[in-house]
Every structure is written in C-alpha cells, then in structure tokens.
Design a protein around this motif. Structure first.
Motif, PDB file in Angstrom:
ATOM      1  N   SER A   1       2.385  12.124   1.351  1.00  0.00           N
ATOM      2  CA  SER A   1       2.837  10.664   0.889  1.00  0.00           C
ATOM      3  C   SER A   1       2.963   9.810   2.198  1.00  0.00           C
ATOM      4  CB  SER A   1       4.226  10.784   0.232  1.00  0.00           C
ATOM      5  OG  SER A   1       4.514  11.585  -0.612  1.00  0.00           O
ATOM      6  N   GLY A   2       2.569   8.462   1.665  1.00  0.00           N
ATOM      7  CA  GLY A   2       2.567   7.374   2.666  1.00  0.00           C
ATOM      8  C   GLY A   2       2.799   6.072   2.180  1.00  0.00           C
ATOM      9  N   TYR A   3       3.545   5.059   2.932  1.00  0.00           N
ATOM     10  CA  TYR A   3       3.366   3.818   2.337  1.00  0.00           C
ATOM     11  C   TYR A   3       3.515   2.691   3.629  1.00  0.00           C
ATOM     12  CZ  TYR A   3       8.512   4.797   3.388  1.00  0.00           C
ATOM     13  OH  TYR A   3       9.546   5.006   3.868  1.00  0.00           O
ATOM     14  N   LEU A   4       3.219   1.582   3.168  1.00  0.00           N
ATOM     15  CA  LEU A   4       3.200   0.543   4.307  1.00  0.00           C
ATOM     16  C   LEU A   4       4.690   0.239   4.341  1.00  0.00           C
ATOM     17  CD1 LEU A   4       1.889  -1.764   6.097  1.00  0.00           C
ATOM     18  CD2 LEU A   4       1.798  -3.129   3.852  1.00  0.00           C
TER      19      LEU A   4
ATOM     20  N   SER B   1       1.007  -1.140  -0.081  1.00  0.00           N
ATOM     21  CA  SER B   1      -0.025   0.106  -0.021  1.00  0.00           C
ATOM     22  C   SER B   1       0.851   1.209  -0.057  1.00  0.00           C
ATOM     23  CB  SER B   1      -0.861   0.070   1.225  1.00  0.00           C
ATOM     24  OG  SER B   1      -1.923   1.217   1.373  1.00  0.00           O
ATOM     25  N   ALA B   2       0.721   2.241  -0.916  1.00  0.00           N
ATOM     26  CA  ALA B   2       1.344   3.477  -0.906  1.00  0.00           C
ATOM     27  C   ALA B   2       0.772   4.332  -1.857  1.00  0.00           C
ATOM     28  CB  ALA B   2       2.953   2.959  -1.772  1.00  0.00           C
ATOM     29  N   PHE B   3       0.755   5.601  -1.524  1.00  0.00           N
ATOM     30  CA  PHE B   3       0.261   6.753  -2.046  1.00  0.00           C
ATOM     31  C   PHE B   3       1.408   7.798  -2.230  1.00  0.00           C
ATOM     32  CE2 PHE B   3      -0.822   7.885   2.007  1.00  0.00           C
ATOM     33  CZ  PHE B   3      -0.680   9.231   2.084  1.00  0.00           C
ATOM     34  N   SER B   4       1.152   8.964  -3.211  1.00  0.00           N
ATOM     35  CA  SER B   4       1.935  10.168  -2.955  1.00  0.00           C
ATOM     36  C   SER B   4       1.141  11.170  -3.900  1.00  0.00           C
ATOM     37  CB  SER B   4       3.192  10.116  -3.768  1.00  0.00           C
ATOM     38  OG  SER B   4       3.855  11.152  -3.617  1.00  0.00           O
TER      39      SER B   4
ATOM     40  N   MET C   1      -1.586   3.240  -5.159  1.00  0.00           N
ATOM     41  CA  MET C   1      -2.040   1.868  -5.472  1.00  0.00           C
ATOM     42  C   MET C   1      -3.484   1.339  -5.014  1.00  0.00           C
ATOM     43  SD  MET C   1       1.598   0.249  -4.195  1.00  0.00           S
ATOM     44  CE  MET C   1       1.353  -1.343  -4.521  1.00  0.00           C
ATOM     45  N   ASP C   2      -4.054   0.800  -5.829  1.00  0.00           N
ATOM     46  CA  ASP C   2      -5.457   0.371  -5.480  1.00  0.00           C
ATOM     47  C   ASP C   2      -6.509   1.424  -5.088  1.00  0.00           C
ATOM     48  OD1 ASP C   2      -4.331  -2.396  -6.443  1.00  0.00           O
ATOM     49  OD2 ASP C   2      -3.840  -2.796  -4.462  1.00  0.00           O
ATOM     50  N   GLU C   3      -6.244   2.562  -5.497  1.00  0.00           N
ATOM     51  CA  GLU C   3      -6.903   3.699  -4.807  1.00  0.00           C
ATOM     52  C   GLU C   3      -7.246   3.871  -3.340  1.00  0.00           C
ATOM     53  OE1 GLU C   3      -7.911   5.948  -7.283  1.00  0.00           O
ATOM     54  OE2 GLU C   3      -6.844   4.747  -8.839  1.00  0.00           O
ATOM     55  N   HIS C   4      -6.144   3.635  -2.687  1.00  0.00           N
ATOM     56  CA  HIS C   4      -6.197   3.619  -1.079  1.00  0.00           C
ATOM     57  C   HIS C   4      -6.524   4.747  -0.668  1.00  0.00           C
ATOM     58  CE1 HIS C   4      -4.171  -0.628  -0.387  1.00  0.00           C
ATOM     59  NE2 HIS C   4      -5.405  -0.745  -1.086  1.00  0.00           N
ATOM     60  N   PHE C   5      -5.949   5.886  -1.310  1.00  0.00           N
ATOM     61  CA  PHE C   5      -6.165   7.469  -1.215  1.00  0.00           C
ATOM     62  C   PHE C   5      -7.395   8.011  -1.903  1.00  0.00           C
ATOM     63  CE2 PHE C   5      -5.702  11.988  -1.204  1.00  0.00           C
ATOM     64  CZ  PHE C   5      -5.043  12.179   0.225  1.00  0.00           C
ATOM     65  N   ASN C   6      -8.323   8.594  -1.217  1.00  0.00           N
ATOM     66  CA  ASN C   6      -9.543   9.172  -1.552  1.00  0.00           C
ATOM     67  C   ASN C   6      -9.363  10.513  -1.988  1.00  0.00           C
ATOM     68  OD1 ASN C   6     -12.055  10.188  -1.834  1.00  0.00           O
ATOM     69  ND2 ASN C   6     -13.050   8.499  -0.718  1.00  0.00           N
ATOM     70  N   MET C   7      -9.341  10.881  -3.298  1.00  0.00           N
ATOM     71  CA  MET C   7      -8.899  12.033  -3.712  1.00  0.00           C
ATOM     72  C   MET C   7     -10.244  13.132  -3.278  1.00  0.00           C
ATOM     73  SD  MET C   7      -5.873  12.164  -4.914  1.00  0.00           S
ATOM     74  CE  MET C   7      -5.866  13.983  -5.918  1.00  0.00           C
ATOM     75  N   PHE C   8     -11.154  12.440  -3.409  1.00  0.00           N
ATOM     76  CA  PHE C   8     -12.356  13.723  -3.007  1.00  0.00           C
ATOM     77  C   PHE C   8     -12.525  13.886  -1.732  1.00  0.00           C
ATOM     78  CE2 PHE C   8     -13.747  11.054  -6.584  1.00  0.00           C
ATOM     79  CZ  PHE C   8     -14.108  12.015  -7.471  1.00  0.00           C
ATOM     80  N   LYS C   9     -12.085  13.112  -0.573  1.00  0.00           N
ATOM     81  CA  LYS C   9     -11.984  13.494   0.755  1.00  0.00           C
ATOM     82  C   LYS C   9     -10.632  14.003   1.381  1.00  0.00           C
ATOM     83  CE  LYS C   9     -15.735  10.108   2.290  1.00  0.00           C
ATOM     84  NZ  LYS C   9     -16.067   9.020   3.151  1.00  0.00           N
TER      85      LYS C   9
END
Length: 245
Positions: A237-240, A112-115, A140-148
C-alpha cells in the motif's frame, strides 16, 4: 601815621572810578520762522505736556485664517534603527466567512493512493524478481500498474509505503522496497520452523514518473513468501502525504 593813610586816600578815587565789568547778554536759539520778539524768560514760558507713547497690540488669534491646502510630500528620509519588538497584542475578533474561491484546475490533482494484495504464494526463481499482485483494494486513477507490479508517480510529493508478507516455514524471505532501481529498505526473515507475519514501512519523496515496487532477492537459499486462495497474506500500500510543487 599820617604818612600811611595818605597813599591809601590817593588810590581810593581810582578804585571807585573803575567801571564794573559788563555781563554778556544771554543768547537764545531762534529759527527763521520764530517771532522777532525776545524769548520769554523761563519763568514766563507756558507749561507743555509730553504726549504718551501709544503702541499698537494685535491679537493674532483673531486674525488667524482658514487652514491652507496640504503641501506636497517631501522626500522620505533614511530609515532609522530598528527598535525592539513590541509586546504581542490581544487577539482580534473573528472575521466573517469569506466567499468561496474559484474552482481549481481539474487536470491538476493532489491525491494518489493504492492498496493491492496477492493470494498466491511465490517462490523466487531468479536472483531479482518483481513481486506481482492479483487483488486490488484501492487504485486511484490507476497509478499502480498491476501488470508490472509498480506504482507510478503522477503527483510529486512525499509518500508513505507499507508492505506486509507471511514467511514460509524453513525458507528465507528477502525483499526490498525499491525506488526506481535503488534499494531503500529491506524486509528479511531467516528460515524457521515457524512462519510469521513481517512488515516494513517507509516514507519517500517522489518526483514525476518515479516508480516504487517490491523486489525479491534470491541468494543460495530459496526465497519464498506464503499465501493461499482463501486469505490475503501479502499486501502493498501507499498514499500521498503532501504534494510538492
């Protein structure tokens, strides 16, 4: 003198006439089957020889039989006292490469990761306001909700998060990295005639369905972060780091 010898002469015939005492003949033991003849005198007896004693000696090694069957195992005894630890042995040879394992569960992911970033400046109008983003670098896998503007945890574990912002001249910058509805770390810059880049990082343990997001906090002063349409000044940013079952 003649008177003395006369009695002696009279007693001499009596002494001579007394018979000598008779000797008792010797007696010998006989069995009923012995010959009736008298036993021979000791000097005339035949010489007898004693038979030597014979003892039998058996060499057990010659008579040793084949090994018997193993008996049943007995009841184990009580464990003895633990001895001192032994010295470490030498390292063994490297083993051969094992076979490949079976494929894992495709529904169970451990990544799981996002930036994300923001190209538009923001002035806080409410006391509490979520920082939203308009640019995706990794999600990755849309774990970050861009709307919220919130990261949603689908894989429980230890996560690393980092937020970077650019302050605005003569305006206060007051942000919190939030874990659900709890403040975790603050990113703060006092009003100044020079704008600067600010950064904050933190590691959090997340459970399933937890959320992590950035919140602006407005006090008496105006709270703002700077950006423009050309460059990206704001990133989150964040990642597992490690999953936790």
């Amino acid at each position: 003198m003649s008177g003395f010898f006369l009695p002696v002469l009279l007693l001499f015939p009596l002494v001579a006439s007394v018979p000598s005492p008779s000797r008792v003949p010797p007696r010998y033991c006989r069995r009923c089957c012995d010959h009736l003849d008298p036993p021979l005198s000791p000097s005339s007896r035949p010489v007898t020889y004693q038979t030597p004693e014979v003892r039998t000696f058996i060499n057990m090694t010659i008579l040793k039989g084949d090994k018997g069957d193993r008996g049943e195992r007995g009841t184990p005894g009580k464990a003895g006292a633990e001895g001192p630890p032994g010295s470490r042995g030498t390292m063994g040879p490297k083993g051969s490469k094992g076979q490949a394992g079976v494929p894992g569960d495709p529904c169970k992911k451990h990544q799981s990761a996002f930036s994300v970033g923001r190209r538009k400046a923001l002035h806080s109008v409410d006391y509490y306001q979520a920082l939203l983003f308009d640019t995706v670098f990794v999600n990755m896998d849309e774990h970050f909700n861009m709307f919220k503007g919130k990261f949603h945890c689908y894989v429980p574990g230890i996560y690393f998060f980092n937020v970077n912002i650019h302050t605005w001249n003569f305006k206060e910058t007051y942000l919190h990295v939030m874990h659900n509805e709890r403040e975790q770390v603050i990113l703060y810059a006092q009003p100044s005639d020079r704008s600067i880049m600010q950064s904050q990082s933190v590691m959090l343990r997340l459970e399933l369905a937890d959320e992590v997001w950035v919140r602006l906090y407005k006090r008496e002063r105006e709270n703002a972060v700077y950006s423009d349409d050309v460059d990206v000044y704001i990133t989150f940013s964040g990642y597992l780091v490690a999953p936790v079952e």
